[in-house]
Scaffold this motif. Structure first.
Motif, PDB file in Angstrom:
ATOM      1  N   HIS A 184       0.853  -1.190   0.000  1.00 28.57           N
ATOM      2  CA  HIS A 184       0.000   0.000   0.000  1.00 28.57           C
ATOM      3  C   HIS A 184       0.887   1.239   0.000  1.00 28.57           C
ATOM      4  O   HIS A 184       2.064   1.169   0.337  1.00 28.57           O
ATOM      5  N   ALA A 185       0.346   2.375  -0.364  1.00 30.06           N
ATOM      6  CA  ALA A 185       1.125   3.612  -0.427  1.00 30.06           C
ATOM      7  C   ALA A 185       1.348   4.181   0.976  1.00 30.06           C
ATOM      8  O   ALA A 185       0.644   3.846   1.915  1.00 30.06           O
ATOM      9  N   ASP A 186       2.366   5.042   1.090  1.00 30.77           N
ATOM     10  CA  ASP A 186       2.737   5.647   2.369  1.00 30.77           C
ATOM     11  C   ASP A 186       2.095   7.037   2.466  1.00 30.77           C
ATOM     12  O   ASP A 186       2.464   7.956   1.745  1.00 30.77           O
ATOM     13  N   ASP A 187       1.136   7.200   3.380  1.00 30.27           N
ATOM     14  CA  ASP A 187       0.352   8.443   3.453  1.00 30.27           C
ATOM     15  C   ASP A 187       1.185   9.675   3.801  1.00 30.27           C
ATOM     16  O   ASP A 187       0.956  10.761   3.271  1.00 30.27           O
ATOM     17  N   LEU A 188       2.165   9.511   4.720  1.00 31.90           N
ATOM     18  CA  LEU A 188       2.994  10.654   5.130  1.00 31.90           C
ATOM     19  C   LEU A 188       3.815  11.163   3.940  1.00 31.90           C
ATOM     20  O   LEU A 188       3.944  12.370   3.720  1.00 31.90           O
ATOM     21  N   LEU A 216       3.031  10.636   0.697  1.00 28.92           N
ATOM     22  CA  LEU A 216       2.107  11.143  -0.321  1.00 28.92           C
ATOM     23  C   LEU A 216       1.638  12.553   0.002  1.00 28.92           C
ATOM     24  O   LEU A 216       1.391  13.363  -0.887  1.00 28.92           O
ATOM     25  N   GLU A 217       1.548  12.854   1.298  1.00 30.59           N
ATOM     26  CA  GLU A 217       1.156  14.201   1.731  1.00 30.59           C
ATOM     27  C   GLU A 217       2.162  15.233   1.206  1.00 30.59           C
ATOM     28  O   GLU A 217       1.786  16.319   0.759  1.00 30.59           O
ATOM     29  N   LYS A 251       1.573  15.663  -2.513  1.00 31.94           N
ATOM     30  CA  LYS A 251       0.340  16.412  -2.813  1.00 31.94           C
ATOM     31  C   LYS A 251       0.515  17.915  -2.564  1.00 31.94           C
ATOM     32  O   LYS A 251      -0.077  18.740  -3.244  1.00 31.94           O
ATOM     33  N   ALA A 267      -2.544   5.949  -6.033  1.00 26.39           N
ATOM     34  CA  ALA A 267      -2.649   6.953  -4.965  1.00 26.39           C
ATOM     35  C   ALA A 267      -2.224   8.349  -5.410  1.00 26.39           C
ATOM     36  O   ALA A 267      -2.678   9.347  -4.860  1.00 26.39           O
TER      37      ALA A 267
END
Length: 316
Positions: free
Chosen positions: A109-113, A115-116, A119, A150
């Motif tokens: 799965h992608a890493d949210d921190l 990806l932030e 973005k 993502a």
């Protein structure tokens, strides 16, 4: 003949690329690999990169100025907050953001921190999936797919920073995304870091390699003396730790640990600077320096250089 003409028509591209990732994603290893020599310290401990390291890669097609950053983490101390400020500052004014993940330690799965960061960045972003040599292909493809869904990356490149696999492809993708322009640095320059800083970092790296678990984060190295003569470079370094127990570990039984750190650091520095070196090491306890914003600033090499410049002006 036609290929030569085509080559001459190609424009030179240059720009700044910040490498952002979690602690121990392999960012410093990648910078050293692409630059072709060591400009960033590499240890098995996370969060050992504290300052933005600039590594410069110059090829016929262009020049990339790489900015290595501390690993992304939740900052709890003054040192941690400064490290995260380093990341934020590194992303300002760059041309391409290079996100880096350790594929061998990721779930599919992608890493949210991470990806932030992508973005928030308004420019072009490339993703490097590191340590793919440790990952079977059936596991790599779902991971690439998760990141592709993502976020709309310019490219997703599987690499091994340690072994070099995929690194040429990564450079090619980066060059494609850079603007046309003149080089920022001479072609033989590989970093903009002062020699004093590189010396402090190499001493810190050697100390971290022989230390116990707690010490890497409590250790800061200041270069107090850096005197060049035609035949010898004299370096005096002060190693700051937070507790007496850490000082004892660093010095070791009858000074053996300190001697080992000094010998290994001196060998590498002599290779790096191409001259004979006298290296003196002192250890000092600076209680809770990581919690003290002023102390953290004092131990930052930029602050040290400002102080040196002021002293020189005063002497004149």
């Amino acid at each position: 003949m036609s290929s030569t003409v085509e080559y001459e028509k190609k424009s030179f591209r240059s720009g700044f690329v910040a490498i952002v990732g979690r602690p121990n994603a392999g960012k410093s290893t990648l910078v050293n690999r692409l630059v072709g020599q060591k400009v960033a310290i590499v240890t098995s401990k996370p969060q050992t990169t504290r300052n933005r390291i600039q590594g410069i890669v110059t090829k016929p097609e262009g020049q990339i100025v790489f900015i290595d950053t501390p690993g992304l983490h939740e900052a709890e101390s003054a040192l941690g907050r400064q490290m995260m400020q380093e990341v934020a500052a590194a992303v300002e004014g760059i041309d391409v953001l290079l996100l880096m993940v350790d594929a061998s330690r990721m779930h599919p799965h992608a890493d949210d921190l991470l990806l932030e960061k992508a973005k928030r960045f308004r420019g072009k972003t490339i993703l490097a999936l590191n340590q793919v040599d440790r990952l079977p292909k059936p596991k790599l493809l779902p991971l690439m797919d998760a990141f592709a869904k993502a976020f709309e990356f310019e490219a997703i490149v599987p690499i091994s920073a340690l072994k070099g696999a995929g690194c040429d492809e990564l450079l090619g993708e980066l060059f494609k995304k850079l603007p046309e322009g003149e080089p920022y640095f001479p072609e033989d320059q590989v970093t903009d870091q002062p020699e004093r800083f590189l010396a402090a970092e190499i001493i810190r790296e050697k100390a971290i390699q022989v230390m116990y678990h707690e010490v890497p984060y409590a250790l800061a190295v200041m270069i107090e003396k850096f005197e060049e003569t035609p035949k010898l470079l004299r370096i005096q370094a002060l190693m700051n730790v937070e507790r007496d127990s850490q000082k004892k570990i660093l010095i070791g039984h009858k000074g053996e640990m300190l001697k080992k750190i000094g010998t290994e650091a001196r060998r590498e520095l002599e290779t790096l600077f191409g001259t004979k070196i006298y290296l003196g090491l002192l250890v000092k306890v600076a209680p809770h320096w990581r919690e003290n914003p002023q102390k953290v600033r004092e131990l930052d090499w930029r602050f040290q250089l400002e102080g040196l410049a002021r002293n020189e002006e005063h002497e004149e």
